[in-house]
Design a protein around this motif. Structure first.
Motif, mmCIF file in Angstrom:
data_model
loop_
_atom_site.group_PDB
_atom_site.id
_atom_site.type_symbol
_atom_site.label_atom_id
_atom_site.label_comp_id
_atom_site.label_asym_id
_atom_site.label_seq_id
_atom_site.Cartn_x
_atom_site.Cartn_y
_atom_site.Cartn_z
ATOM 1 N N VAL A 53 1.131 -1.058 0.016
ATOM 2 C CA VAL A 53 -0.047 -0.234 0.109
ATOM 3 C C VAL A 53 0.985 1.313 -0.071
ATOM 4 N N VAL A 54 1.961 1.087 0.914
ATOM 5 C CA VAL A 54 2.871 2.473 0.946
ATOM 6 C C VAL A 54 3.470 2.621 -0.579
ATOM 7 N N LEU A 55 4.051 1.583 -1.154
ATOM 8 C CA LEU A 55 4.664 1.575 -2.298
ATOM 9 C C LEU A 55 3.652 2.198 -3.411
ATOM 10 N N VAL A 72 -2.484 11.717 -0.721
ATOM 11 C CA VAL A 72 -2.333 10.430 -1.189
ATOM 12 C C VAL A 72 -1.302 9.834 -0.309
ATOM 13 N N LEU A 73 0.004 10.632 -0.212
ATOM 14 C CA LEU A 73 1.346 9.899 0.348
ATOM 15 C C LEU A 73 1.091 9.745 1.732
ATOM 16 N N LEU A 74 0.399 10.694 2.385
ATOM 17 C CA LEU A 74 0.170 10.607 3.809
ATOM 18 C C LEU A 74 -1.028 9.737 4.500
ATOM 19 N N LEU A 75 -2.173 9.968 3.772
ATOM 20 C CA LEU A 75 -3.426 9.674 4.265
ATOM 21 C C LEU A 75 -3.670 8.195 4.026
ATOM 22 N N VAL A 76 -3.286 7.745 2.822
ATOM 23 C CA VAL A 76 -3.752 6.294 2.378
ATOM 24 C C VAL A 76 -2.833 5.241 3.354
#
Length: 445
Positions: A175-177, A204-208
């Motif tokens: 998920v992070v990638l 997108v980078l922080l919330l997901v």
């Protein structure tokens, strides 16, 4: 270890992004052509793999050393859990480098993993289950989502990382990638003068990843999984009713405690312990039951073998501290129990209660109490020395002074050992007077 590796991985990601077109970059530049997913996904994936493999290579010496001394299996689960963190941190760092496009991206790439590691340490202070039982699965699911966790390479025989936790952790890495790649793509498509474009990629980078991590922390699997009921490996000391039992994967502690117990048994002439019911040492938390209906975490065959050994069972702490193992957290706690089990000097009971109030040794009871107070410490010292180690060097128990007490205090462990073997039956009967001590030990000093 996680703090350093995670910060380095995140900084490497940021550096790899803003230096992407430099020949020094170890990941492919994002403008190599092809689709946006390929342009950003390939370097993110490549860098994450490099960081994960570098972490594994760094752990290899510790794993080899652990396997040499424990004889256990390779801690694949623990290693995979550890490899996940630098992989995810690289992806986050790469996104920062892409979004900021300058060396200033190294600042958040340093601060973010450091902050996450600090929060992990604060939230995940070791908490072992309380009570007389230990559940089959335990540990906070939050540990699966946070970068720092006690993966415990070789932490405890019979205890392993929950495979479900490993799966959940790597799903979170994926998920992070994906979120990092999406943030890079949004940066490329939305960039314009000003800062309004930065909201979407940062969201997108922080919330997901935060949402995915929160989901794992709330409903994810426990971190640890304990051994199923097992049949222990037990060995006994010839001539002395002393036995040691361990989990089948715990050959290292079994060998060590057999050496300790052979040393402890050497203090007792064989005829002095014939009437004792004996003592059985159960090594480690693996023996702790998982429910209140169990005596031990053993199979039916294991329980039968344990009952066949007879004697008093004590559970010795070799790994996780619990209410059961904490009572015997050191070798001196074990030798104290051995002395109480094998030496019966009822005549010295009152003198033992006053051993630190006695000014001089004036009768047989005070001599016996003075010797018995020193015996567990001396016994543990010689046991450590039998393994090539060094004890604490403690000597001189009790408050009594005078010629007899000084001779006992000044005697080396070897001299004290020989003296106890020669006079154990008389010590048990409080038949050794201060003059006898001077006559026996004085000729050597």
């Amino acid at each position: 270890m996680h703090l350093v590796t995670d910060v380095i991985a995140c900084m490497f990601g940021a550096w790899g992004a803003w230096k992407a077109c430099s020949p020094r970059s170890m990941v492919a530049p994002p403008w190599i052509g092809g689709s946006a997913v390929r342009r950003y996904g390939v370097p993110v994936l490549k860098g994450a793999a490099l960081c994960a493999l570098a972490y594994a290579a760094g752990c290899l010496p510790a794993i080899v050393q652990t396997l040499r001394f424990t004889g256990g299996s390779v801690p694949v689960g623990a290693l995979l859990m550890g490899m996940a963190a630098p992989a995810a941190m690289f992806a986050l760092g790469y996104s920062f480098g892409t979004i900021m496009g300058s060396r200033w991206s190294l600042a958040p790439a340093t601060l973010l993993p450091a902050a996450l590691c600090w929060v992990s340490v604060m939230l995940l202070m070791p908490r072992t289950p309380r009570g007389d039982v230990f559940p089959q699965s335990w540990g906070s699911p939050l540990a699966v989502a946070m970068p720092v966790m006690n993966t415990g390479i070789g932490a405890e025989p019979g205890l392993s990382i929950n495979p479900s936790a490993v799966t959940a952790r790597w799903v979170l890495v994926v998920v992070v990638l994906a979120a990092s790649t999406a943030a890079c793509i949004l940066t490329a498509h939305r960039w314009r003068p000003g800062l309004s474009w930065i909201v979407a990629p940062l969201a997108v980078l922080l919330l997901v990843p935060t949402a995915a991590g929160g989901l794992v922390a709330m409903s994810g699997p426990a971190e640890w999984r304990r051994s199923a009921p097992f049949t222990p490996v037990c060995k006994s000391i010839d001539g002395v009713p002393l036995s040691v039992c361990a989990h089948p994967d715990d050959d290292a502690h079994l060998r060590r405690y057999m050496r300790y117990m052979r040393s402890a048994a050497s203090w007792f002439p064989k005829d002095s312990v014939e009437d004792s019911s004996g003592l059985v040492l159960l090594l480690g938390n693996a023996f702790t039951p998982t429910t209140h209906g169990q005596a031990w975490n053993l199979t039916g065959q294991g329980m039968t073998e344990l009952q066949h050994l007879g004697g008093k069972k004590i559970q010795v702490m070799t790994d996780t501290v619990t209410e059961r193992t904490g009572r015997y957290s050191g070798l001196e706690n074990v030798t104290e129990t051995i002395v109480k089990e094998f030496v019966h000097a009822d005549c010295a009971a009152t003198a033992l209660e006053n051993v630190y109030k006695q000014g001089t040794l004036d009768d047989g009871a005070s001599v016996s109490a003075f010797v018995l107070e020193q015996l567990p410490v001396r016994m543990s010292e010689t046991a450590y020395e039998s393994m090539g180690g060094r004890g604490s060097g403690a000597s001189g128990m009790g408050s009594a002074r005078g010629p007899a007490a000084d001779l006992l205090n000044d005697a080396t462990d070897e001299e004290f050992h020989a003296y106890v073997r020669r006079n154990l039956s008389e010590i048990e009967r409080c038949a050794v007077t201060p003059s006898d001590v001077i006559d026996d030990l004085g000729k050597n000093h």
